[in-house]
Motif scaffolding. Structure first.
Motif, PDB file in Angstrom:
ATOM      1  N   TYR A 134       0.888  -1.213   0.117  1.00  0.00           N
ATOM      2  CA  TYR A 134       0.013   0.147   0.059  1.00  0.00           C
ATOM      3  C   TYR A 134       0.891   1.216  -0.010  1.00  0.00           C
ATOM      4  N   HIS A 135       2.101   1.195  -0.203  1.00  0.00           N
ATOM      5  CA  HIS A 135       3.040   2.448   0.067  1.00  0.00           C
ATOM      6  C   HIS A 135       2.894   3.240  -1.438  1.00  0.00           C
ATOM      7  N   ASP A 136       2.787   4.392  -1.353  1.00  0.00           N
ATOM      8  CA  ASP A 136       2.650   5.276  -2.562  1.00  0.00           C
ATOM      9  C   ASP A 136       1.710   4.930  -3.430  1.00  0.00           C
ATOM     10  N   ILE A 137       0.392   4.511  -3.175  1.00  0.00           N
ATOM     11  CA  ILE A 137      -0.617   4.253  -4.171  1.00  0.00           C
ATOM     12  C   ILE A 137      -1.424   5.539  -4.384  1.00  0.00           C
ATOM     13  N   HIS A 139      -4.043   8.762  -3.629  1.00  0.00           N
ATOM     14  CA  HIS A 139      -5.490   9.148  -2.831  1.00  0.00           C
ATOM     15  C   HIS A 139      -6.749   8.902  -3.599  1.00  0.00           C
ATOM     16  N   SER A 140      -6.580   8.652  -4.954  1.00  0.00           N
ATOM     17  CA  SER A 140      -7.770   8.371  -5.801  1.00  0.00           C
ATOM     18  C   SER A 140      -8.029   6.990  -5.780  1.00  0.00           C
ATOM     19  N   TYR A 141      -9.316   6.817  -6.561  1.00  0.00           N
ATOM     20  CA  TYR A 141      -9.715   5.440  -6.438  1.00  0.00           C
ATOM     21  C   TYR A 141      -9.181   4.446  -7.602  1.00  0.00           C
ATOM     22  N   ARG A 142      -8.381   5.132  -8.307  1.00  0.00           N
ATOM     23  CA  ARG A 142      -7.854   4.230  -9.496  1.00  0.00           C
ATOM     24  C   ARG A 142      -6.415   3.670  -8.934  1.00  0.00           C
TER      25      ARG A 142
END
Length: 142
Positions: A134-137, A139-142
């Motif tokens: 989950y690092h640096d994914i 803040h959007s839903y894409r």
């Protein structure tokens, strides 16, 4: 090790139940005589597997034949003659019991490096592995 602990240590060792290294003597004594630990008993008299009932029978027979048993029975008779009696219900408070059990548990955890500390290391590595997913994914839903 106080004198009573040393006597227990000698008594159990002389009857084929020596306390293993890095094991608290009280825990060893309880494992030897507690039927809940029947599966854990691996060595006994003549290095063979025996049941808790057999261990208890061996220890009771040895104690009854010992000098200590005679001394204790004599002391009980003397106390009884003086009008003394055993107090019933003399038990530590739940708070004291909790403190003693918690302390014993922490000592066991500290001593058993192969189980608790290795387990802690595995949890930390697992957290790092999951954290990298989950690092640096963003803040959007894409």
């Amino acid at each position: 090790m106080n004198q009573i602990s040393f006597l227990f240590f000698q008594f159990f060792a002389s009857n084929g139940f020596p306390c293993p290294a890095l094991t608290h003597s009280s825990d060893h004594y309880l494992k030897t005589i507690n039927k809940d630990f029947d599966k854990d008993m691996e060595e006994g008299i003549d290095a063979k597997t025996i049941t808790t009932a057999e261990a208890i029978k061996t220890l009771v027979k040895s104690y009854r034949a010992s000098v200590n048993s005679q001394v204790v029975m004599q002391q009980i008779a003397e106390i009884h003659e003086m009008g003394g009696m055993v107090k019933k219900g003399n038990q530590a408070s739940p708070l004291i019991q909790s403190i003693v059990l918690t302390r014993t548990s922490f000592v066991n955890m500290y001593r058993d490096l192969g189980y608790y500390w290795l387990r802690l290391a595995i949890y930390i590595v697992l957290c790092l592995c999951v954290g990298t997913i989950y690092h640096d994914i963003g803040h959007s839903y894409r």
